[in-house]
Each structure stands twice: as structure tokens, then as C-alpha cells.
Design a protein around this motif. Structure first.
Motif, mmCIF file in Angstrom:
data_model
loop_
_atom_site.group_PDB
_atom_site.id
_atom_site.type_symbol
_atom_site.label_atom_id
_atom_site.label_comp_id
_atom_site.label_asym_id
_atom_site.label_seq_id
_atom_site.Cartn_x
_atom_site.Cartn_y
_atom_site.Cartn_z
ATOM 1 N N GLY A 89 0.786 -1.230 0.000
ATOM 2 C CA GLY A 89 0.000 0.000 0.000
ATOM 3 C C GLY A 89 0.814 1.274 0.000
ATOM 4 N N ALA A 90 2.126 1.145 0.113
ATOM 5 C CA ALA A 90 2.980 2.334 0.191
ATOM 6 C C ALA A 90 3.105 2.992 -1.177
ATOM 7 N N GLU A 91 3.169 4.307 -1.167
ATOM 8 C CA GLU A 91 3.318 5.070 -2.403
ATOM 9 C C GLU A 91 4.560 5.943 -2.319
ATOM 10 N N GLY A 92 5.114 6.257 -3.458
ATOM 11 C CA GLY A 92 6.269 7.144 -3.519
ATOM 12 C C GLY A 92 7.578 6.386 -3.500
ATOM 13 N N PHE A 93 8.633 7.158 -3.362
ATOM 14 C CA PHE A 93 9.998 6.643 -3.337
ATOM 15 C C PHE A 93 10.701 7.203 -2.119
ATOM 16 N N SER A 94 11.672 6.474 -1.637
ATOM 17 C CA SER A 94 12.545 6.969 -0.579
ATOM 18 C C SER A 94 13.981 6.868 -1.061
ATOM 19 N N ASN A 95 14.765 7.877 -0.751
ATOM 20 C CA ASN A 95 16.177 7.834 -1.102
ATOM 21 C C ASN A 95 16.999 7.757 0.174
ATOM 22 N N GLY A 96 18.298 7.836 0.030
ATOM 23 C CA GLY A 96 19.172 7.805 1.190
ATOM 24 C C GLY A 96 19.640 6.423 1.585
ATOM 25 N N PHE A 97 19.448 5.432 0.712
ATOM 26 C CA PHE A 97 19.943 4.086 0.981
ATOM 27 C C PHE A 97 21.394 4.052 0.506
ATOM 28 N N VAL A 98 22.321 4.110 1.451
ATOM 29 C CA VAL A 98 23.744 4.185 1.122
ATOM 30 C C VAL A 98 24.346 2.788 1.232
ATOM 31 N N LEU A 99 24.842 2.307 0.098
ATOM 32 C CA LEU A 99 25.442 0.980 0.064
ATOM 33 C C LEU A 99 26.895 1.037 0.525
ATOM 34 N N SER A 100 27.440 -0.114 0.847
ATOM 35 C CA SER A 100 28.805 -0.160 1.388
ATOM 36 C C SER A 100 29.852 0.342 0.400
ATOM 37 N N ASP A 101 29.539 0.325 -0.903
ATOM 38 C CA ASP A 101 30.492 0.839 -1.892
ATOM 39 C C ASP A 101 30.329 2.340 -2.129
ATOM 40 N N GLY A 102 29.460 2.988 -1.330
ATOM 41 C CA GLY A 102 29.253 4.424 -1.446
ATOM 42 C C GLY A 102 28.111 4.817 -2.363
ATOM 43 N N GLN A 103 27.558 3.855 -3.087
ATOM 44 C CA GLN A 103 26.436 4.144 -3.985
ATOM 45 C C GLN A 103 25.213 4.566 -3.178
ATOM 46 N N HIS A 104 24.510 5.584 -3.665
ATOM 47 C CA HIS A 104 23.278 6.060 -3.032
ATOM 48 C C HIS A 104 22.103 5.598 -3.873
ATOM 49 N N ASP A 105 21.195 4.842 -3.275
ATOM 50 C CA ASP A 105 20.043 4.310 -4.000
ATOM 51 C C ASP A 105 18.743 4.912 -3.498
ATOM 52 N N ALA A 106 17.740 4.847 -4.358
ATOM 53 C CA ALA A 106 16.360 5.180 -4.011
ATOM 54 C C ALA A 106 15.517 3.981 -4.422
ATOM 55 N N TYR A 107 14.512 3.666 -3.621
ATOM 56 C CA TYR A 107 13.647 2.530 -3.906
ATOM 57 C C TYR A 107 12.194 2.959 -3.806
ATOM 58 N N PRO A 108 11.326 2.313 -4.576
ATOM 59 C CA PRO A 108 9.902 2.546 -4.375
ATOM 60 C C PRO A 108 9.534 2.105 -2.948
ATOM 61 N N ASP A 109 8.720 2.898 -2.276
ATOM 62 C CA ASP A 109 8.335 2.541 -0.906
ATOM 63 C C ASP A 109 7.651 1.187 -0.840
ATOM 64 N N ARG A 110 6.977 0.779 -1.912
ATOM 65 C CA ARG A 110 6.312 -0.532 -1.904
ATOM 66 C C ARG A 110 7.331 -1.673 -1.840
ATOM 67 N N ASP A 111 8.601 -1.418 -2.212
ATOM 68 C CA ASP A 111 9.640 -2.445 -2.171
ATOM 69 C C ASP A 111 10.491 -2.389 -0.904
ATOM 70 N N THR A 112 10.076 -1.562 0.035
ATOM 71 C CA THR A 112 10.745 -1.460 1.330
ATOM 72 C C THR A 112 9.670 -1.512 2.409
ATOM 73 N N VAL A 113 10.093 -1.626 3.651
ATOM 74 C CA VAL A 113 9.166 -1.632 4.785
ATOM 75 C C VAL A 113 9.706 -0.678 5.851
ATOM 76 N N PRO A 114 8.837 -0.203 6.748
ATOM 77 C CA PRO A 114 9.340 0.625 7.851
ATOM 78 C C PRO A 114 10.438 -0.120 8.609
#
Length: 125
Positions: free
Chosen positions: A73-98
């Protein structure tokens, strides 16, 4: 017998299921927002967070696309997912959980070897 899990950073010390949430929070406090755990049977469990939401993935082995927790049911995107190699990712909120839900899922998987029965997830295989 349930697998034992270790944090995939060279450690050989099994992570107790009751301590995994605190360990993941402590890693985030140190700026480590991506954590991979490896089971004694070769499965991998990923926890990647931006401290508000998290991606939780369970893979059966190398090359397996696995499955991941979802919030349908989540809508939108969230950013700020910093991977160990320094890459910054954004994911659809539906593909993540609180993040609290993500920690609960990780704790259950480390404890039992499987997702909670009511966990919403998508199989990517």
C-alpha cells in the motif's frame, strides 16, 4: 536444525536472533546502512536502510534473485539508501518496509530460517 547466521564482514561469530536488531541499529549508528548476513547453509540475508525504511532480501545462494519484503500500500519513493560501496540508491516505498518492521523480519528469519507467516514479500525468482 536452524541455520546459524554471521554478519558477512569476515566475522565467524554467530549472531543471536535476540541481538540482531540491536547489532543492525549499532551498525547504522556507525554509518553502515547495508548489512549482509550469511547462514551456515549458504543463504544470504540483506538489510539496507535509510533509517526510516529498509529493504530486506533473502537469497538461497549466490546468483539467486531471492525474495524481498514489500509494503503493497505504500506510495512514492525513498532515497538515502547508502550501500557499502558508497552508492546512493532510491527505492519505491512498496519495495521497502518501515525500519521497525524490517528489524522484526530479520530477527524472525535469523531465529527460524524463514519469513514470518504473515510477512508480505515478493519472490523475484
Amino acid at each position: 536444525m536452524v541455520d546459524s547466521w554471521v554478519i558477512d564482514d569476515g566475522s565467524t561469530t554467530p549472531v543471536p536472533s535476540g541481538a540482531v536488531s540491536a547489532m543492525l541499529r549499532a551498525r547504522c549508528d556507525r554509518g553502515r546502512f547495508e548489512t549482509w548476513l550469511t547462514s551456515s547453509s549458504g543463504r544470504s540475508l540483506a538489510f539496507v536502510t535509510n533509517t526510516e525504511r529498509a529493504m530486506v532480501m533473502l537469497l538461497d545462494g549466490e546468483g539467486d534473485p531471492g525474495e524481498h519484503a514489500v509494503d503493497p500500500g505504500a506510495e512514492g519513493f525513498s532515497n538515502g539508501f547508502v550501500l557499502s560501496d558508497g552508492q546512493h540508491d532510491a527505492y519505491p516505498d512498496r519495495d521497502t518496509v518501515p525500519v521497525d518492521e524490517a528489524l522484526r523480519l530479520v530477527e524472525h528469519i535469523v531465529s527460524t530460517g524463514s519469513w514470518p507467516a504473515a510477512a508480505r514479500r515478493v519472490v523475484d525468482r
